[in-house]
Write an enzyme that holds these catalytic residues in place. Sequence first.
Site, PDB file in Angstrom:
ATOM      1  N   SER A 164       0.841  -1.198   0.000  1.00 53.07           N
ATOM      2  CA  SER A 164       0.000   0.000   0.000  1.00 53.07           C
ATOM      3  C   SER A 164       0.881   1.256   0.000  1.00 53.07           C
ATOM      4  CB  SER A 164      -0.963  -0.036   1.186  1.00 53.07           C
ATOM      5  OG  SER A 164      -2.006   0.890   1.029  1.00 53.07           O
ATOM      6  N   ASP A 259      -9.406  -5.118  -5.114  1.00 51.62           N
ATOM      7  CA  ASP A 259      -8.763  -3.932  -4.563  1.00 51.62           C
ATOM      8  C   ASP A 259      -8.981  -2.747  -5.498  1.00 51.62           C
ATOM      9  OD1 ASP A 259      -7.135  -2.069  -3.329  1.00 51.62           O
ATOM     10  OD2 ASP A 259      -5.255  -3.115  -3.767  1.00 51.62           O
ATOM     11  N   HIS A 291      -7.780  -5.473  -0.710  1.00 47.83           N
ATOM     12  CA  HIS A 291      -6.546  -4.761  -0.388  1.00 47.83           C
ATOM     13  C   HIS A 291      -5.855  -5.383   0.829  1.00 47.83           C
ATOM     14  CE1 HIS A 291      -3.882  -1.363  -0.749  1.00 47.83           C
ATOM     15  NE2 HIS A 291      -4.101  -0.996   0.496  1.00 47.83           N
TER      16      HIS A 291
END
Length: 317
Positions: A164, A259, A291
């Site tokens: 991320s 995601d 995610h």
Amino acid sequence: MDSSSTEIAHDFSPLIKVYKDGHVERLIGTDFAPPSLDDPKTNARSHDVVISQEPPVSARIFAPKIIHPHRKLPLLVYFHGGGFVIETPFTAQYHNYLNSVVSAANIIAVSVHYRRAPEHPLPAAFEDSWTSLKWVASHSGGNGSDELLNRHADFEKVFFSGDSAGGNIAHQMAIRAGTEGLSGVNLEGIVLVHPFFWGAEPVGSEKREAGERSMADDLWRFVCPTTEGSDDPMLNPAKDPNLGRLGCRKMLVCVAEKDGLKDRGWYYKEVVEKSEWKGVVEVMEAMDEGHVFHLFNPTCENAAAMLNKIVSFISNT
């Protein structure tokens, strides 16, 4: 009671809330898992180090419990995710994940604790991460402050990784290594897991997800108040004139089908391959996952497959 202590100025649930009086409430990623000399599940060990007092930067170092006295192991520098606002290397999710990676790949890992927004807006996290890399590189001659790195880290086989926001950081650090150099370090590759990239113009399914677009745009302006917008090169690699100077020879980008950042990961591969960079980029997509699913469900089949892919990527140098 002062109403400003209960009135919310910024609400990025489920990550963080900031109140009008300035106090910050992190909603997740605040726990602490201590380092261990013997993790019973993975036979990994870990210890914490201070990299810099001012600014405050630290890290947790992971390694197999037993290393041959004269053996050198590949070195992974890891940057945790959390939207630049939450999590640390010391939370259970990241502690357990790095134990698993180190054990499966038989490597050493340095998991970086950088300063987070909003108290320390970007580019603080990038600067702290670069400070950490220079500290790591200071061990390449065997004279650094951490004896494990001095004795057992192979600085000819170094990798950066992150998930991320941490994937964004790993990319930025590879650009910086390519443009400024990192003495004593050979950066073999980078692994970007569900990286937080964005842009003013939507790609793929982003066109249909107005809510996610607004959230990503707003979060970026929150963590980087000085930005001119979502086409900032720190967020949109396609706008970075230095993209072709990535300081590694290969990369693995992991995306997840459900995601909202998935299409941005595929787009990253496209723009990197169109740049002047001469390396090889590969994308692995986990079907029916969201995610950073591997942190929430580390024993699922897709998480195991992704871990195996990362291990293979590091091993095949």
